[in-house]
Write a protein that holds these residues in place. Structure first.
Motif, PDB file in Angstrom:
ATOM      1  N   GLY A 185       0.843  -1.330   0.071  1.00 26.17           N
ATOM      2  CA  GLY A 185       0.027   0.035   0.274  1.00 26.17           C
ATOM      3  C   GLY A 185       0.689   1.408   0.119  1.00 26.17           C
ATOM      4  O   GLY A 185       0.203   2.323  -0.104  1.00 26.17           O
ATOM      5  N   ASP A 186       2.251   1.067   0.035  1.00 27.68           N
ATOM      6  CA  ASP A 186       2.910   2.264   0.110  1.00 27.68           C
ATOM      7  C   ASP A 186       3.404   2.483  -1.289  1.00 27.68           C
ATOM      8  O   ASP A 186       3.835   1.762  -1.808  1.00 27.68           O
ATOM      9  CB  ASP A 186       4.000   2.175   1.198  1.00 27.68           C
ATOM     10  CG  ASP A 186       5.198   3.356   1.301  1.00 27.68           C
ATOM     11  OD1 ASP A 186       4.810   4.498   0.833  1.00 27.68           O
ATOM     12  OD2 ASP A 186       6.103   3.213   1.333  1.00 27.68           O
ATOM     13  N   SER A 187       3.120   3.655  -1.651  1.00 24.41           N
ATOM     14  CA  SER A 187       3.730   4.146  -3.020  1.00 24.41           C
ATOM     15  C   SER A 187       5.147   4.437  -3.147  1.00 24.41           C
ATOM     16  O   SER A 187       5.901   4.634  -4.100  1.00 24.41           O
ATOM     17  CB  SER A 187       2.715   5.125  -3.635  1.00 24.41           C
ATOM     18  OG  SER A 187       3.217   6.588  -2.997  1.00 24.41           O
ATOM     19  N   GLY A 188       5.775   4.881  -2.059  1.00 27.75           N
ATOM     20  CA  GLY A 188       6.970   5.379  -1.750  1.00 27.75           C
ATOM     21  C   GLY A 188       7.041   7.041  -2.018  1.00 27.75           C
ATOM     22  O   GLY A 188       8.346   7.592  -1.727  1.00 27.75           O
ATOM     23  N   TRP A 189       6.057   7.724  -2.311  1.00 21.45           N
ATOM     24  CA  TRP A 189       5.926   9.063  -2.649  1.00 21.45           C
ATOM     25  C   TRP A 189       5.973   9.820  -1.501  1.00 21.45           C
ATOM     26  O   TRP A 189       5.294   9.620  -0.543  1.00 21.45           O
ATOM     27  CB  TRP A 189       4.990   9.484  -3.435  1.00 21.45           C
ATOM     28  CG  TRP A 189       4.928   9.120  -4.995  1.00 21.45           C
ATOM     29  CD1 TRP A 189       4.448   8.300  -5.775  1.00 21.45           C
ATOM     30  CD2 TRP A 189       5.984   9.934  -5.945  1.00 21.45           C
ATOM     31  NE1 TRP A 189       4.805   8.332  -6.849  1.00 21.45           N
ATOM     32  CE2 TRP A 189       5.958   9.351  -7.063  1.00 21.45           C
ATOM     33  CE3 TRP A 189       6.841  11.077  -5.595  1.00 21.45           C
ATOM     34  CZ2 TRP A 189       6.442   9.663  -8.318  1.00 21.45           C
ATOM     35  CZ3 TRP A 189       7.471  11.425  -6.765  1.00 21.45           C
ATOM     36  CH2 TRP A 189       7.195  10.863  -7.914  1.00 21.45           C
ATOM     37  N   HIS A 190       6.867  10.799  -1.390  1.00 21.24           N
ATOM     38  CA  HIS A 190       6.885  11.827  -0.294  1.00 21.24           C
ATOM     39  C   HIS A 190       6.616  13.192  -1.016  1.00 21.24           C
ATOM     40  O   HIS A 190       7.210  13.698  -1.963  1.00 21.24           O
ATOM     41  CB  HIS A 190       7.958  12.021   0.579  1.00 21.24           C
ATOM     42  CG  HIS A 190       8.339  10.599   1.195  1.00 21.24           C
ATOM     43  ND1 HIS A 190       8.323  10.272   2.447  1.00 21.24           N
ATOM     44  CD2 HIS A 190       8.710   9.490   0.535  1.00 21.24           C
ATOM     45  CE1 HIS A 190       8.379   9.100   2.740  1.00 21.24           C
ATOM     46  NE2 HIS A 190       8.931   8.541   1.390  1.00 21.24           N
ATOM     47  N   PHE A 191       5.882  14.066  -0.396  1.00 18.70           N
ATOM     48  CA  PHE A 191       5.553  15.353  -0.987  1.00 18.70           C
ATOM     49  C   PHE A 191       5.696  16.668   0.324  1.00 18.70           C
ATOM     50  O   PHE A 191       5.293  16.353   1.375  1.00 18.70           O
ATOM     51  CB  PHE A 191       3.986  15.452  -1.488  1.00 18.70           C
ATOM     52  CG  PHE A 191       3.871  14.459  -2.888  1.00 18.70           C
ATOM     53  CD1 PHE A 191       4.251  15.061  -3.957  1.00 18.70           C
ATOM     54  CD2 PHE A 191       3.271  13.361  -2.676  1.00 18.70           C
ATOM     55  CE1 PHE A 191       4.026  14.137  -5.094  1.00 18.70           C
ATOM     56  CE2 PHE A 191       3.053  12.591  -3.777  1.00 18.70           C
ATOM     57  CZ  PHE A 191       3.821  12.754  -5.112  1.00 18.70           C
ATOM     58  N   LEU A 192       6.543  17.575  -0.043  1.00 18.25           N
ATOM     59  CA  LEU A 192       6.530  18.605   0.594  1.00 18.25           C
ATOM     60  C   LEU A 192       6.280  19.928   0.141  1.00 18.25           C
ATOM     61  O   LEU A 192       6.277  20.047  -1.103  1.00 18.25           O
ATOM     62  CB  LEU A 192       8.306  18.830   0.856  1.00 18.25           C
ATOM     63  CG  LEU A 192       8.999  17.416   1.336  1.00 18.25           C
ATOM     64  CD1 LEU A 192      10.498  17.341   1.238  1.00 18.25           C
ATOM     65  CD2 LEU A 192       8.411  16.823   2.830  1.00 18.25           C
ATOM     66  N   CYS A 193       5.835  20.880   1.038  1.00 18.48           N
ATOM     67  CA  CYS A 193       5.536  22.286   0.472  1.00 18.48           C
ATOM     68  C   CYS A 193       7.003  23.075   0.185  1.00 18.48           C
ATOM     69  O   CYS A 193       7.923  22.301   0.382  1.00 18.48           O
ATOM     70  CB  CYS A 193       5.038  23.048   1.774  1.00 18.48           C
ATOM     71  SG  CYS A 193       5.792  23.247   3.293  1.00 18.48           S
ATOM     72  N   GLN A 194       6.832  24.199  -0.085  1.00 17.91           N
ATOM     73  CA  GLN A 194       8.046  24.961  -0.460  1.00 17.91           C
ATOM     74  C   GLN A 194       8.356  26.030   0.806  1.00 17.91           C
ATOM     75  O   GLN A 194       9.196  26.662   0.639  1.00 17.91           O
ATOM     76  CB  GLN A 194       7.876  25.849  -1.618  1.00 17.91           C
ATOM     77  CG  GLN A 194       7.099  25.177  -2.822  1.00 17.91           C
ATOM     78  CD  GLN A 194       6.779  26.046  -3.913  1.00 17.91           C
ATOM     79  OE1 GLN A 194       5.915  26.859  -3.796  1.00 17.91           O
ATOM     80  NE2 GLN A 194       7.539  25.771  -5.228  1.00 17.91           N
ATOM     81  N   GLY A 195       8.003  25.334   1.941  1.00 21.06           N
ATOM     82  CA  GLY A 195       8.369  26.210   3.021  1.00 21.06           C
ATOM     83  C   GLY A 195      10.012  26.366   3.215  1.00 21.06           C
ATOM     84  O   GLY A 195      10.470  27.147   4.232  1.00 21.06           O
ATOM     85  N   GLY A 196      10.651  25.270   3.014  1.00 25.04           N
ATOM     86  CA  GLY A 196      12.366  25.139   3.152  1.00 25.04           C
ATOM     87  C   GLY A 196      12.402  24.864   4.704  1.00 25.04           C
ATOM     88  O   GLY A 196      13.654  24.568   4.997  1.00 25.04           O
ATOM     89  N   GLY A 197      11.544  24.963   5.628  1.00 27.89           N
ATOM     90  CA  GLY A 197      11.975  24.691   7.030  1.00 27.89           C
ATOM     91  C   GLY A 197      12.017  23.065   7.175  1.00 27.89           C
ATOM     92  O   GLY A 197      11.529  22.378   6.341  1.00 27.89           O
ATOM     93  N   GLU A 198      12.216  22.746   8.264  1.00 23.54           N
ATOM     94  CA  GLU A 198      12.377  21.501   8.543  1.00 23.54           C
ATOM     95  C   GLU A 198      11.074  20.772   9.073  1.00 23.54           C
ATOM     96  O   GLU A 198      10.290  21.655   9.976  1.00 23.54           O
ATOM     97  CB  GLU A 198      13.405  21.100   9.787  1.00 23.54           C
ATOM     98  CG  GLU A 198      13.735  19.639   9.925  1.00 23.54           C
ATOM     99  CD  GLU A 198      14.946  19.471  10.500  1.00 23.54           C
ATOM    100  OE1 GLU A 198      15.220  18.350  11.337  1.00 23.54           O
ATOM    101  OE2 GLU A 198      15.974  19.854  10.126  1.00 23.54           O
ATOM    102  N   GLU A 199      10.735  19.740   8.582  1.00 25.86           N
ATOM    103  CA  GLU A 199       9.307  19.300   9.207  1.00 25.86           C
ATOM    104  C   GLU A 199       9.451  18.709  10.560  1.00 25.86           C
ATOM    105  O   GLU A 199      10.048  17.817  10.699  1.00 25.86           O
ATOM    106  CB  GLU A 199       8.747  18.177   8.047  1.00 25.86           C
ATOM    107  CG  GLU A 199       7.521  17.694   8.243  1.00 25.86           C
ATOM    108  CD  GLU A 199       6.275  18.592   8.077  1.00 25.86           C
ATOM    109  OE1 GLU A 199       5.351  18.081   8.566  1.00 25.86           O
ATOM    110  OE2 GLU A 199       6.515  19.419   7.387  1.00 25.86           O
ATOM    111  N   PRO A 200       8.555  19.149  11.685  1.00 20.76           N
ATOM    112  CA  PRO A 200       8.538  18.677  12.526  1.00 20.76           C
ATOM    113  C   PRO A 200       8.324  17.029  12.827  1.00 20.76           C
ATOM    114  O   PRO A 200       7.380  16.737  11.977  1.00 20.76           O
ATOM    115  CB  PRO A 200       7.612  19.388  13.499  1.00 20.76           C
ATOM    116  CG  PRO A 200       7.638  20.763  12.793  1.00 20.76           C
ATOM    117  CD  PRO A 200       7.834  20.264  11.349  1.00 20.76           C
TER     118      PRO A 200
END
Length: 98
Positions: free
Chosen positions: A34-49
């Motif tokens: 069920g895991d596609s392997g995809w990860h999506f991030l915003c353009q915030g540039g900060g570290e994701e807590p």
């Protein structure tokens, strides 16, 4: 046309909670059924807590960002970057995997 499976992707909390636009994506090897392997991030540039990413189905990702249609079938090792000259377009980069 190949039918996209209903796998899951991880999206950063800014996208999931605040509706921030997707800025980048990368596809790692899937870690389970069920895991596609995809990860999506915003353009915030900060570290994701830690713990703020949320799982979304691939159809949810496409409903949120239709311009990704056709790109989610890209192979493991693909990185996507929103084209700064044309925000509705994506630059696909093939990354080497260790």
């Amino acid at each position: 046309m190949k039918r996209l499976g209903v796998g899951s992707a991880w999206v950063c909390g800014h996208i999931a909670r605040e509706g921030a636009p997707i800025g980048t994506g990368f596809r790692d090897p899937p870690v389970g059924a069920g895991d596609s392997g995809w990860h999506f991030l915003c353009q915030g540039g900060g570290e994701e807590p830690e713990g703020t990413q949320r799982p979304w189905s691939l159809p949810e990702v496409l409903a949120f960002e239709p311009s990704l249609q056709g790109l989610l079938e890209s192979p493991v090792g693909t990185a996507l970057v929103r084209d700064p000259q044309s925000p509705g377009q994506w630059l696909a980069l093939q990354q080497g995997l260790p």
